[in-house]
Design a protein around this motif. Structure first.
Motif: not given
Length: 145
Positions: A92-93, A96-97, A100, A103-104, A106-107
């Protein structure tokens, strides 16, 4: 022949894997045998090389850390829910990196699960034989991973 991508060519920036491992309770106490970044490198190497048995992963991690680990200890790590939490949080990190802009998405849980299977081969349809060649016979090409 170059078998690994040099670090200076890599476009993936790894997050603080040690902190993620602690937060997910994958690493409870500091141990020379289990280093989060080396564990992730070992898993990636196992996926790329196809050498993914518990014994092979334990041996590779031992080579990377300089401290051998038994097959049984590696198996216990994989059977632990903390391993799933750690690998999910690490992926996940990384996503996200790297992504970007999305990212929403993925979160909000695009990763539902990670399946790890201890196997020597997976049969595939013969149509994949050009992309995933396997041991064939003299009459027809076969596919496998």
């Amino acid at each position: 022949m170059l078998t690994t991508l040099p670090a200076f060519c890599s476009k993936i920036t790894l997050p603080n894997l040690h902190q993620i491992a602690i937060d997910s309770e994958f690493i409870v106490r500091n141990s020379a045998k289990m280093v989060a970044s080396k564990f992730v490198q070992t898993i990636i190497s196992a996926v790329i090389s196809g050498r993914g048995s518990y014994s092979q992963i334990a041996a590779d991690l031992g080579n990377r850390t300089g401290h051998p680990m038994s097959r049984q200890a590696m198996e216990e790590r994989f059977e632990n829910d903390a391993c799933v939490r750690f690998m999910t949080a690490a992926h996940q990190a990384i996503f996200e990196a790297q992504l970007a802009a999305v990212a929403e998405v993925v979160k909000h849980g695009s990763i539902r699960r990670i399946i790890v299977e201890d196997t020597t081969s997976v049969a595939m349809p013969k149509a994949n034989s050009d992309n995933f060649p396997a041991h064939g016979n003299h009459y027809v090409a076969t596919a496998g991973v």
